[in-house]
Scaffold this motif. Structure first.
Motif, PDB file in Angstrom:
ATOM      1  N   ALA A 126       1.856  -6.882  -7.635  1.00 61.40           N
ATOM      2  CA  ALA A 126       2.245  -5.505  -7.960  1.00 61.40           C
ATOM      3  C   ALA A 126       1.008  -4.649  -8.197  1.00 61.40           C
ATOM      4  CB  ALA A 126       3.157  -5.489  -9.179  1.00 61.40           C
ATOM      5  N   THR A 127       0.008  -5.214  -8.828  1.00 67.90           N
ATOM      6  CA  THR A 127      -1.218  -4.479  -9.120  1.00 67.90           C
ATOM      7  C   THR A 127      -1.993  -4.140  -7.855  1.00 67.90           C
ATOM      8  OG1 THR A 127      -1.400  -5.499 -11.307  1.00 67.90           O
ATOM      9  CG2 THR A 127      -3.416  -4.574 -10.372  1.00 67.90           C
ATOM     10  N   ILE A 128      -2.213  -5.132  -7.003  1.00 70.32           N
ATOM     11  CA  ILE A 128      -3.046  -4.858  -5.825  1.00 70.32           C
ATOM     12  C   ILE A 128      -2.325  -4.043  -4.758  1.00 70.32           C
ATOM     13  CG2 ILE A 128      -4.548  -6.837  -6.220  1.00 70.32           C
ATOM     14  CD1 ILE A 128      -3.139  -8.174  -3.789  1.00 70.32           C
ATOM     15  N   PHE A 129      -0.990  -4.112  -4.731  1.00 68.83           N
ATOM     16  CA  PHE A 129      -0.239  -3.358  -3.722  1.00 68.83           C
ATOM     17  C   PHE A 129       0.267  -2.005  -4.223  1.00 68.83           C
ATOM     18  CE2 PHE A 129       0.470  -7.668  -1.743  1.00 68.83           C
ATOM     19  CZ  PHE A 129      -0.404  -7.446  -0.700  1.00 68.83           C
ATOM     20  N   ALA A 130      -0.010  -1.667  -5.455  1.00 65.12           N
ATOM     21  CA  ALA A 130       0.429  -0.383  -6.000  1.00 65.12           C
ATOM     22  C   ALA A 130      -0.319   0.768  -5.326  1.00 65.12           C
ATOM     23  CB  ALA A 130       0.174  -0.340  -7.505  1.00 65.12           C
ATOM     24  N   PRO A 131       0.338   1.909  -5.206  1.00 66.28           N
ATOM     25  CA  PRO A 131      -0.361   3.081  -4.663  1.00 66.28           C
ATOM     26  C   PRO A 131      -1.324   3.651  -5.695  1.00 66.28           C
ATOM     27  CG  PRO A 131       1.873   3.664  -5.284  1.00 66.28           C
ATOM     28  CD  PRO A 131       1.746   2.181  -5.493  1.00 66.28           C
ATOM     29  N   ASP A 132      -2.335   4.356  -5.204  1.00 65.62           N
ATOM     30  CA  ASP A 132      -3.247   5.032  -6.128  1.00 65.62           C
ATOM     31  C   ASP A 132      -2.669   6.390  -6.514  1.00 65.62           C
ATOM     32  OD1 ASP A 132      -3.739   6.700  -3.942  1.00 65.62           O
ATOM     33  OD2 ASP A 132      -5.739   5.898  -3.558  1.00 65.62           O
ATOM     34  N   ALA A 133      -3.423   7.164  -7.251  1.00 65.70           N
ATOM     35  CA  ALA A 133      -2.952   8.466  -7.747  1.00 65.70           C
ATOM     36  C   ALA A 133      -2.597   9.424  -6.622  1.00 65.70           C
ATOM     37  CB  ALA A 133      -4.016   9.094  -8.649  1.00 65.70           C
ATOM     38  N   GLU A 134      -3.205   9.236  -5.443  1.00 61.75           N
ATOM     39  CA  GLU A 134      -2.914  10.094  -4.294  1.00 61.75           C
ATOM     40  C   GLU A 134      -1.778   9.547  -3.438  1.00 61.75           C
ATOM     41  OE1 GLU A 134      -6.302   9.186  -4.907  1.00 61.75           O
ATOM     42  OE2 GLU A 134      -6.408  11.007  -6.110  1.00 61.75           O
ATOM     43  N   GLY A 135      -1.198   8.423  -3.837  1.00 60.24           N
ATOM     44  CA  GLY A 135      -0.081   7.843  -3.104  1.00 60.24           C
ATOM     45  C   GLY A 135      -0.459   6.905  -1.971  1.00 60.24           C
ATOM     46  N   ASN A 136      -1.734   6.557  -1.859  1.00 57.72           N
ATOM     47  CA  ASN A 136      -2.163   5.626  -0.815  1.00 57.72           C
ATOM     48  C   ASN A 136      -1.680   4.220  -1.150  1.00 57.72           C
ATOM     49  OD1 ASN A 136      -3.810   7.531   0.725  1.00 57.72           O
ATOM     50  ND2 ASN A 136      -5.102   7.523  -1.097  1.00 57.72           N
ATOM     51  N   PRO A 137      -0.903   3.590  -0.260  1.00 59.27           N
ATOM     52  CA  PRO A 137      -0.352   2.266  -0.564  1.00 59.27           C
ATOM     53  C   PRO A 137      -1.432   1.185  -0.600  1.00 59.27           C
ATOM     54  CG  PRO A 137       0.121   2.858   1.696  1.00 59.27           C
ATOM     55  CD  PRO A 137      -0.517   4.065   1.061  1.00 59.27           C
ATOM     56  N   ALA A 138      -1.168   0.165  -1.388  1.00 54.51           N
ATOM     57  CA  ALA A 138      -2.051  -1.003  -1.482  1.00 54.51           C
ATOM     58  C   ALA A 138      -3.501  -0.599  -1.726  1.00 54.51           C
ATOM     59  CB  ALA A 138      -1.929  -1.863  -0.233  1.00 54.51           C
ATOM     60  N   ALA A 139      -3.686   0.386  -2.556  1.00 56.28           N
ATOM     61  CA  ALA A 139      -5.017   0.964  -2.747  1.00 56.28           C
ATOM     62  C   ALA A 139      -6.037  -0.051  -3.258  1.00 56.28           C
ATOM     63  CB  ALA A 139      -4.939   2.160  -3.695  1.00 56.28           C
ATOM     64  N   LEU A 140      -5.677  -0.835  -4.247  1.00 54.16           N
ATOM     65  CA  LEU A 140      -6.638  -1.788  -4.804  1.00 54.16           C
ATOM     66  C   LEU A 140      -6.942  -2.908  -3.807  1.00 54.16           C
ATOM     67  CD1 LEU A 140      -8.417  -2.519  -7.172  1.00 54.16           C
ATOM     68  CD2 LEU A 140      -6.465  -3.709  -8.193  1.00 54.16           C
ATOM     69  N   ALA A 141      -5.927  -3.389  -3.119  1.00 54.14           N
ATOM     70  CA  ALA A 141      -6.154  -4.443  -2.117  1.00 54.14           C
ATOM     71  C   ALA A 141      -7.130  -3.960  -1.045  1.00 54.14           C
ATOM     72  CB  ALA A 141      -4.836  -4.863  -1.484  1.00 54.14           C
ATOM     73  N   ARG A 142      -6.945  -2.735  -0.588  1.00 59.76           N
ATOM     74  CA  ARG A 142      -7.857  -2.199   0.434  1.00 59.76           C
ATOM     75  C   ARG A 142      -9.242  -1.968  -0.147  1.00 59.76           C
ATOM     76  NH1 ARG A 142      -5.294   2.643   3.167  1.00 59.76           N
ATOM     77  NH2 ARG A 142      -4.325   2.963   1.173  1.00 59.76           N
ATOM     78  N   ARG A 143      -9.306  -1.476  -1.356  1.00 62.21           N
ATOM     79  CA  ARG A 143     -10.604  -1.223  -1.990  1.00 62.21           C
ATOM     80  C   ARG A 143     -11.367  -2.535  -2.204  1.00 62.21           C
ATOM     81  NH1 ARG A 143     -10.722   0.856  -7.799  1.00 62.21           N
ATOM     82  NH2 ARG A 143     -12.863   0.415  -8.241  1.00 62.21           N
TER      83      ARG A 143
END
Length: 92
Positions: free
Chosen positions: A68-85
């Motif tokens: 849930a943490t790594i696939f959550a969207p960031d503040a701008e709504g980008n999906p899986a933000a942490l996984a991609r980062r």
């Protein structure tokens, strides 16, 4: 993969430490020997296995929380933000 350099890379080590610090669960096998027949990011030190017990409700909760943490969207709504980062290519 055309080369083999089984040295644990910084990204794999940092994710390993994050999992240990957050969930206290063992992480096994960052690298694999070059003489093994399979193709694997382990042989490049870029992958690891997170050891959890599928029979344990607690461990399943750890996995659910991590995903849930790594696939959550960031503040701008980008999906899986942490996984991609973090550069996570895939999960098995």
């Amino acid at each position: 993969m055309t080369t083999c350099d089984p040295v644990a890379r910084p990204g794999a080590m940092k994710l390993r430490q994050l999992l240990l610090d957050t969930y206290g669960k063992a992480v096994i096998g960052i690298t694999r020997a070059c003489d093994q027949d399979s193709i694997s990011e382990h042989k490049e030190g870029r992958a690891f296995d997170w050891a959890v017990n599928h029979s344990s409700a607690r461990d399943r909760g750890y996995v659910k929380d991590f995903l849930a943490t790594i696939f959550a969207p960031d503040a701008e709504g980008n999906p899986a933000a942490l996984a991609r980062r973090m550069g996570i290519m895939y999960l098995i």
